[in-house]
Write a protein that holds these residues in place. Structure first.
Motif, PDB file in Angstrom:
ATOM      1  N   SER A 182      39.917  44.775  45.444  1.00 41.08           N
ATOM      2  CA  SER A 182      38.964  45.565  46.232  1.00 41.08           C
ATOM      3  C   SER A 182      39.030  47.042  45.875  1.00 41.08           C
ATOM      4  O   SER A 182      38.042  47.762  46.019  1.00 41.08           O
ATOM      5  CB  SER A 182      39.247  45.373  47.717  1.00 41.08           C
ATOM      6  N   ASP A 219      45.268  44.817  49.955  1.00 47.51           N
ATOM      7  CA  ASP A 219      46.406  45.078  49.094  1.00 47.51           C
ATOM      8  C   ASP A 219      45.915  45.549  47.729  1.00 47.51           C
ATOM      9  O   ASP A 219      44.736  45.413  47.398  1.00 47.51           O
ATOM     10  CB  ASP A 219      47.341  43.870  48.982  1.00 47.51           C
ATOM     11  N   VAL A 220      46.815  46.146  46.969  1.00 43.93           N
ATOM     12  CA  VAL A 220      46.483  46.691  45.649  1.00 43.93           C
ATOM     13  C   VAL A 220      46.826  45.637  44.603  1.00 43.93           C
ATOM     14  O   VAL A 220      47.906  45.032  44.657  1.00 43.93           O
ATOM     15  CB  VAL A 220      47.286  47.984  45.385  1.00 43.93           C
ATOM     16  N   ASP A 221      45.909  45.395  43.675  1.00 46.68           N
ATOM     17  CA  ASP A 221      46.127  44.432  42.599  1.00 46.68           C
ATOM     18  C   ASP A 221      46.159  45.162  41.264  1.00 46.68           C
ATOM     19  O   ASP A 221      45.188  45.809  40.896  1.00 46.68           O
ATOM     20  CB  ASP A 221      44.991  43.397  42.596  1.00 46.68           C
TER      21      ASP A 221
HETATM   22 CA    CA Z   1      43.575  43.192  46.960  1.00 50.78          CA
END
Ligand code: CA
Ligand code: DGT
Ligand code: CA
Ligand code: ZN
Length: 559
Positions: free
Chosen positions: A172, A182-184
């Motif tokens: 996102s 969350d960070v990917d």
């Molecule tokens: Ca994410």
């Protein structure tokens, strides 16, 4: 202090002090330690706060705080996060029911116990239940800038490692969504697996949640933002970027399309169904191309028609940050900003802008020392002189963020507004009107011929306050008719209009401004988030007034 019913003047001085310290360039501990410096020289820090700061520096806490913590549990602060529940009501509830958790409060509402207390009723119980539901929805999500900064720092931390080819953001965050779960991060290169070790050594990591063969998940700091790092083969990078960028809805539609073409799409690549041959996967462009599609900008990947446009080669050429030639909403020390006009102008010039508009508050915001008619007129004159002398190296437009009063009229007389180059009209009070009354209020506002744009038009504060309800279509139609633009306020707490509203307003022919509402030179960088929101709303440069060159922009104002 609010729940304890402390003196409102004292509460305000703590609040102001805290916000000053947060934005102050020097460390407070250094000032306290320096015998030459006086802490009371910091604006907003009086004698009372000076004593408190010294105490905190010495002991790590202060007396009033310790007292409050004895009286209330820290969880009492969570009650303040429930929309529609004020500190006075909270105090009553805590005192009467001895509740300490949100779950207990929820149970009280369900058991219809609140109505036993004076001035509380079924309506409040419903409101609190709705507020709790919202709070739960919001919890575990983070503002875009918070996640963005964390991602940049971790990528910087990983870059110290040799043998990495790509370190990229997906999820996102890459789509520029207004809040982030969350960070990917994706990593490729001969040493990619070592990155899964290295990420755990990032100083702000609070907890390693999991470590697999090609993925590490960590939680950062007390706030608990999760970061997933995945190590990939070079040949899968495009397919993984596509898959982990999402959205899930976009991916599902894309996979169905692949199946119709006799292909199968996953995070490793695009393969033929019959004999498993790899068709694409190294680049994202390649994956989209093999599916008969133009490459789709991440901001549009929500399965809202972008796949059809990509198939027909009709995707819009979305606005980019470099298209922006000026920032049109910022505050200075004349009201509640932290830098002078000259400092803001210099920061804008350094960003390569051709122009800026200075838009301080109007007098209804008395706490911010808002401008009255005389100061507005003087300010317009000052800006004319500055521009004549041309000394700042950037064109200044005199502006105002003028308060919209409860009845929709302007806080400043039209004659004074007419002296200015540009007026942003904003709601800062009475946000709980009935929808019909709010609609009438905004329609009345639009009658003022001096208004350039409606500022943060829905009043939302992300993860904190919902948009105030009104007839959005009706207000946009009227704004279009009268040539008033809609603001996309790029402050990460707002991002207002939302991408969805942007899309709807564009369909009605609206024009936009994208601005930062900066209260400090560094806030000018928030243009990035405004642009992401504009892109998610499908805007091209021509939709946005502050992509115009100076002369054209100035002419658009006069028209
Ligand atoms: Ca994410
Ligand atoms: P977030 O983290 O809630 O802000 O949103 P995302 O979109 O980053 O979601 P996340 O982190 O759960 O997953 C990242 C991407 O991985 C997501 O956008 C699409 C892909 N993905 C995750 N789960 C699924 C799934 O069940 N099916 C498909 N097709 N894609 C998925
Ligand atoms: Ca994830
Ligand atoms: Zn405002």
């Amino acid at each position: 202090m609010e729940i304890a019913g402390d003196d409102s003047f004292r509460i305000r001085s703590y609040r102001n002090g805290a916000s000053t310290i947060e934005g102050y360039p020097e460390r407070i501990a250094d000032i306290l330690a320096n015998p030459e410096a006086k802490i009371t020289d910091v604006p907003g820090i009086g004698k009372g706060l000076a004593v408190v700061l010294a105490e905190i520096e010495k002991t790590g806490s202060c007396e009033r705080r310790d007292e409050l913590l004895k009286k209330f549990t820290p969880a009492a602060l969570d009650f303040l996060k429930i929309q529609g529940l004020g500190p006075k009501t909270i105090a009553t509830l805590i005192e009467h029911f001895q509740i300490t958790t949100i779950d207990q409060l929820e149970q009280l509402c369900k058991d219809q116990k609140l109505r036993e207390l004076p001035r509380m009723g079924a309506k409040l119980e419903e409101k609190v239940l709705r507020g709790i539901a919202q709070l739960r929805e919001h919890s575990g999500r983070f503002l875009l800038n918070f996640a963005d900064n964390a991602a940049r720092e971790i990528m910087e931390h990983l870059r110290a490692l040799e043998g990495l080819e790509q370190i990229a953001v997906a999820g996102s965050l890459r789509r520029g969504k207004e809040t982030i779960g969350d960070v990917d991060l994706l990593v490729t290169g001969p040493n990619a697996v070592a990155a899964l070790e290295r990420v755990a050594t990032y100083p702000r990591v609070h907890e390693v949640l999991g470590r697999g063969a090609n993925k590490t998940s960590v939680k950062l700091g007390r706030e608990g933002l999760q970061v997933d790092v995945r190590a990939l083969e070079h040949e899968s990078f495009g397919a993984a970027m596509q898959y982990f960028t999402g959205s899930k809805e976009h991916n599902i539609a894309l996979r169905q399309r692949a199946l119709r073409l006799g292909l199968t799409l996953n995070e490793y690549g695009l393969f033929r169904l019959d004999d498993n041959t790899r068709v694409a996967g190294e680049t994202e462009e390649g994956v989209y191309k093999a599916l008969g599609l133009d490459w789709i900008p991440p901001e549009l990947r929500e399965n809202q028609g972008e796949i059809e446009l990509a198939e027909a080669h009709q995707l819009p050429v979305l606005v980019e940050q470099r298209d922006i030639r000026g920032d049109l909403h910022m505050h200075t020390t004349a009201t509640d900003g932290r830098a002078t006009l000259e400092e803001m102008a210099e920061a804008a010039r350094a960003l390569g802008y051709e122009y800026v508009a200075i838009t301080d508050h109007s007098k209804a915001l008395s706490m911010a020392f808002g401008l009255d008619e005389k100061r507005v007129t003087d300010f317009a004159g000052t800006v004319r002189k500055i521009n004549e002398r041309g000394e700042l190296g950037i064109r200044i437009f005199s502006g105002l963020e003028c308060d919209i009063l409860k009845d929709g009229t302007m806080d400043i007389e039209w004659d004074a507004l007419a002296e200015l180059d540009l007026v942003i009209a904003s709601v800062h009070s009475h946000m709980n009107l009935e929808p019909a009354a709010m609609t009438d209020r905004l329609l009345r506002t639009l009658e003022c011929p001096q208004i350039t744009a409606l500022g943060h038009p829905t009043g939302r504060l992300l993860l904190h306050r919902d948009p105030f309800p009104f007839d959005f279509d009706k207000v946009v139609d009227e704004a279009v008719k009268r040539g008033v633009a809609m603001e996309i306020n790029g402050s990460p707490e707002r991002l207002d209009l939302s991408a969805t509203h942007v899309r709807a307003a564009k369909a009605k022919g609206a024009k936009f401004i994208v601005s930062t509402d900066a209260h400090h030179p560094k806030h000018l960088d928030n243009m990035r988030y405004g642009i992401l929101t504009a892109r998610r709303g499908g805007l091209v440069a021509a939709d946005i007034l502050n992509t115009y060159a100076t002369d054209r922009f100035a002419k658009s104002l006069r028209a």
